[in-house]
Design a protein around this motif. Sequence first.
Motif, PDB file in Angstrom:
ATOM      1  N   VAL A 252       0.863  -1.179   0.000  1.00  0.00           N
ATOM      2  CA  VAL A 252       0.000   0.000   0.000  1.00  0.00           C
ATOM      3  C   VAL A 252       0.903   1.233   0.000  1.00  0.00           C
ATOM      4  O   VAL A 252       1.664   1.454   0.940  1.00  0.00           O
ATOM      5  N   GLU A 253       0.837   2.022  -1.065  1.00  0.00           N
ATOM      6  CA  GLU A 253       1.708   3.182  -1.230  1.00  0.00           C
ATOM      7  C   GLU A 253       0.933   4.446  -0.907  1.00  0.00           C
ATOM      8  O   GLU A 253      -0.002   4.816  -1.612  1.00  0.00           O
ATOM      9  N   VAL A 254       1.303   5.095   0.209  1.00  0.00           N
ATOM     10  CA  VAL A 254       0.558   6.270   0.679  1.00  0.00           C
ATOM     11  C   VAL A 254       1.465   7.477   0.906  1.00  0.00           C
ATOM     12  O   VAL A 254       1.133   8.368   1.674  1.00  0.00           O
ATOM     13  N   THR A 255       2.607   7.523   0.239  1.00  0.00           N
ATOM     14  CA  THR A 255       3.476   8.682   0.393  1.00  0.00           C
ATOM     15  C   THR A 255       2.964   9.838  -0.460  1.00  0.00           C
ATOM     16  O   THR A 255       2.277   9.637  -1.461  1.00  0.00           O
ATOM     17  N   SER A 256       3.326  11.048  -0.064  1.00  0.00           N
ATOM     18  CA  SER A 256       2.902  12.239  -0.804  1.00  0.00           C
ATOM     19  C   SER A 256       4.023  12.728  -1.708  1.00  0.00           C
ATOM     20  O   SER A 256       5.157  12.916  -1.250  1.00  0.00           O
ATOM     21  N   TYR A 257       3.716  12.908  -2.992  1.00  0.00           N
ATOM     22  CA  TYR A 257       4.584  13.540  -3.979  1.00  0.00           C
ATOM     23  C   TYR A 257       5.790  12.697  -4.409  1.00  0.00           C
ATOM     24  O   TYR A 257       6.201  12.763  -5.557  1.00  0.00           O
TER      25      TYR A 257
END
Length: 364
Positions: A252-257
């Motif tokens: 699950v990829e939830v990093t910003s930018y």
Amino acid sequence: MLPKTTLAMVQTGPRRLEARELPMPAIDDDSAILRVEACGICGSDYEQFEGVLRVPTPVVPGHEPLGVIAAIGDRAARRWGVDVGDRVAVETMLACHCCDTCLGGRYHLCSHRQIYSYIPLSSEPGLWGAYAQYMWLAPNAILHRMDPALPPELAVMFNPLGAGFRWAVEVPQTQVGDTVLILGPGQRGLASVVAARHAGAGKIIVTGRSADARKLEIARRLGADHTIDVDNEPALERIKSYTGGRGADVVVEVTSYATEPVRDALGYVRPGGTIVLAGVKGFKPVDDFVSDLIVLNEITIRGVIGVTSSGYRKAIDLIHARTTPLEIMHTHDFPLEQAERAIRTLARQVEGEESIHSCLIPPV
């Protein structure tokens, strides 16, 4: 009796918020007025504040409302099953509930959808956001009852936790015993830890940066088995070690930018596994993304936007159960008038302050 006006924080342009007294809308048989108890702050609030989302202005932001029904029409009361004095959580999306997309169960993708906090003042009745003492509940809103005994700063976590359940469990169809890897330990990454643990994941791994040391520690307290500081540890080597060389069932990829985690996820997931992309990148391309890895390993990649009712219900049930120490995620309460400070604190622009989950508390 409702007041004639309500205090609201109005965004008038990029990085400009001002306090205004707005007229209280009238309601009809199908609508209602919510007295806002708390409004959660999330990463998209910062993107809206900065002007990245290009939302029309002036507008009242705030799309994570928790509050009490202050006035309601008769048909609305019957339709929603609530009345004056009931505490409710309000879903972000407003859909038509009539088109093929809605009737197919994907109302959050309705071509006619609107989103609370992105609808300008020029669209009557204007109070379309929860950065306010009161907001208007449209006839097509979806409400969920919430326990009135819960502290508002805990109850308002229904939105990020709903995202955790949808993104880390429902969409990838996480099974009991699965290994779930979560890239990013922000509030929705932590919510994904809670959801995956609740769903029976066998192993949960969370990655973050050196600056995320506190968040990674909270991830462990919430149920993560392993955390990885990608600035100082070889992430791929650690993930392979923790999974017996196999890779994660779900990433699950939830990093910003940051786009690198999207590329790296292809090396973290097992053959036949699933990658869920939830972190918005500002339409930047992903460098060195090798699509052959998807083909040769039959990897499933799913994009996700928002939360649907099943995710909200699971989150609310978990909050009501009081079995998870969710309060360790909550770091800040801000008065409504300090909305800009709340946003900047979340964005790490206030020296000495780090926000994980925070909310605005309007004056009573």
